[in-house]
Motif scaffolding. Structure first.
Motif, mmCIF file in Angstrom:
data_model
loop_
_atom_site.group_PDB
_atom_site.id
_atom_site.type_symbol
_atom_site.label_atom_id
_atom_site.label_comp_id
_atom_site.label_asym_id
_atom_site.label_seq_id
_atom_site.Cartn_x
_atom_site.Cartn_y
_atom_site.Cartn_z
ATOM 1 N N LEU A 185 0.828 -1.205 0.000
ATOM 2 C CA LEU A 185 0.000 0.000 0.000
ATOM 3 C C LEU A 185 0.865 1.260 0.000
ATOM 4 O O LEU A 185 0.557 2.244 -0.699
ATOM 5 N N SER A 214 1.034 4.034 -3.117
ATOM 6 C CA SER A 214 0.690 5.447 -2.920
ATOM 7 C C SER A 214 1.711 6.375 -3.560
ATOM 8 O O SER A 214 1.414 7.544 -3.820
ATOM 9 N N PRO A 267 -4.043 -1.769 -7.901
ATOM 10 C CA PRO A 267 -4.720 -2.206 -6.666
ATOM 11 C C PRO A 267 -3.871 -3.187 -5.875
ATOM 12 O O PRO A 267 -3.128 -3.995 -6.440
ATOM 13 N N SER A 274 -9.515 7.505 10.243
ATOM 14 C CA SER A 274 -10.096 6.497 9.355
ATOM 15 C C SER A 274 -11.457 6.068 9.877
ATOM 16 O O SER A 274 -11.692 6.027 11.086
ATOM 17 N N HIS A 303 -16.696 -0.434 3.219
ATOM 18 C CA HIS A 303 -15.925 0.657 2.641
ATOM 19 C C HIS A 303 -15.022 1.222 3.733
ATOM 20 O O HIS A 303 -15.410 1.245 4.903
ATOM 21 N N CYS A 304 -13.849 1.689 3.334
ATOM 22 C CA CYS A 304 -12.954 2.341 4.291
ATOM 23 C C CYS A 304 -12.614 3.735 3.785
ATOM 24 O O CYS A 304 -12.252 3.914 2.615
ATOM 25 N N TYR A 355 -11.495 3.536 0.099
ATOM 26 C CA TYR A 355 -10.983 2.243 -0.356
ATOM 27 C C TYR A 355 -12.166 1.279 -0.413
ATOM 28 O O TYR A 355 -12.790 0.982 0.603
ATOM 29 N N ASP A 356 -12.467 0.817 -1.621
ATOM 30 C CA ASP A 356 -13.600 -0.076 -1.845
ATOM 31 C C ASP A 356 -13.147 -1.202 -2.758
ATOM 32 O O ASP A 356 -13.182 -1.079 -3.990
ATOM 33 N N ASP A 357 -12.698 -2.315 -2.146
ATOM 34 C CA ASP A 357 -12.095 -3.414 -2.911
ATOM 35 C C ASP A 357 -10.953 -2.867 -3.769
ATOM 36 O O ASP A 357 -10.010 -2.315 -3.245
ATOM 37 N N LYS A 358 -11.075 -2.974 -5.096
ATOM 38 C CA LYS A 358 -10.008 -2.508 -5.985
ATOM 39 C C LYS A 358 -10.114 -1.023 -6.314
ATOM 40 O O LYS A 358 -9.228 -0.464 -6.964
ATOM 41 N N THR A 359 -11.180 -0.398 -5.867
ATOM 42 C CA THR A 359 -11.390 1.015 -6.167
ATOM 43 C C THR A 359 -10.807 1.901 -5.079
ATOM 44 O O THR A 359 -11.130 1.741 -3.902
ATOM 45 N N VAL A 360 -9.927 2.798 -5.479
ATOM 46 C CA VAL A 360 -9.369 3.809 -4.574
ATOM 47 C C VAL A 360 -9.723 5.163 -5.168
ATOM 48 O O VAL A 360 -9.363 5.473 -6.305
#
Length: 284
Positions: A24, A28, A35, A226, A236-237, A250-255
């Motif tokens: 991660l 970034s 992902p 967070s 969702h995070c 952060y939603d599975d593979k979606t950032v």
């Protein structure tokens, strides 16, 4: 990460966590972001419970339960010395004990809270219900938060000569954690939009935990870093980026960059997202 740790699980949960966090961090910094999959960590966690559905693929586990298991693995990995016992403490009239006194334990040194509880009766003056324990979480009822009724009452203990009248329990915290973790409990897994909106409105991005726990310096301020939310069987995070001064989802593979706190609240309301786990960082 220090290589001087005890392996927990096969594959090691701690090393799998380290790999995910390292990936991660690297992602970034990349211009073309890829992902990061937490599959290795999920597999490591699932292998701890071979006879159950915990952490199996396509299964949803409670976010706070997952975090508690990770904390336990970190503790078992780095803290090999005995825990602090009641005989090590001057508060011998307290029942219970603290979990860990090892400063090398990252879980307890960063997230753990060693707490004393006691009741001082306003009617008869008796001091009772002495307890000591360690907790990683501060539990909050979402309904109580909306109505600003945060403290429940217990009876002044009749078994120790008390009058039986209801009183609030006083919580004393010996050392403030670096990260204060709150868990929101909801009455239903699918709440109304109105209750979600009211709960979100009651959450502050800054809190003073000296209001909740005695024994701390006044103005022990923490900032929200967070939030983990869920809708149905999906999490969702949202995490705050100090570098970009923006909230990121952060939603599975979606950032996705969301924006300000109000943008996060708006998205939660529209998506019926119920906050469950809130992590606050201690202000320096």
């Amino acid at each position: 990460m220090s290589t001087d740790h005890h392996h927990v699980g096969d594959p090691c949960v701690v090393y799998s966590l380290y790999e995910v966090l390292t990936a991660l961090r690297a992602a970034s910094r990349e211009i073309r972001k890829e992902p990061v999959t937490p599959s290795t960590l999920r597999i490591a966690l699932s292998n701890l419970y071979p006879d159950s559905s915990f952490f199996q693929e396509a299964q949803m586990n409670d976010a706070s339960e997952v975090l508690a298991v990770i904390f336990d693995c970190l503790h078992r990995s780095f803290a090999q010395s005995p825990s602090l016992s009641d005989t090590d403490s001057s508060e011998s009239n307290y029942t219970g004990s603290w979990d860990c006194a090892n400063r090398t334990c990252s879980a307890h040194s960063l997230f753990g809270m060693n707490i004393f509880d006691q009741m001082n009766c306003y009617s008869c003056g008796l001091e009772s219900r002495h307890m000591k324990y360690t907790s990683f979480f501060h539990n909050i009822n979402a309904s109580a938060l909306r109505n600003m009724k945060m403290n429940h009452q217990l009876a002044c203990d009749p078994e120790t000569g008390g009058c039986g009248k209801p009183n609030h329990i006083r919580h004393f915290l010996t050392t403030p954690p670096h990260v204060f973790t709150a868990v929101l409990g909801w009455q239903n897994t699918c709440e109304s939009v109105e209750d979600i909106a009211a709960t979100l409105a009651a959450l502050n991005t800054e809190i003073d935990i000296s209001i909740m726990y005695r024994g701390l310096d006044p103005k022990s301020i923490y900032s929200l870093a967070s939030v983990v939310c869920y809708y149905g069987q999906h999490y969702h995070c949202f995490a705050y980026s100090h570098e970009h001064d923006r909230w990121i989802m952060y939603d599975d593979k979606t950032v996705k960059v969301i924006g300000s706190r109000s943008d996060v609240l708006s998205m939660c309301k529209k998506g019926h997202l119920q906050p469950q786990l809130l992590l606050y960082e201690k202000q320096r």
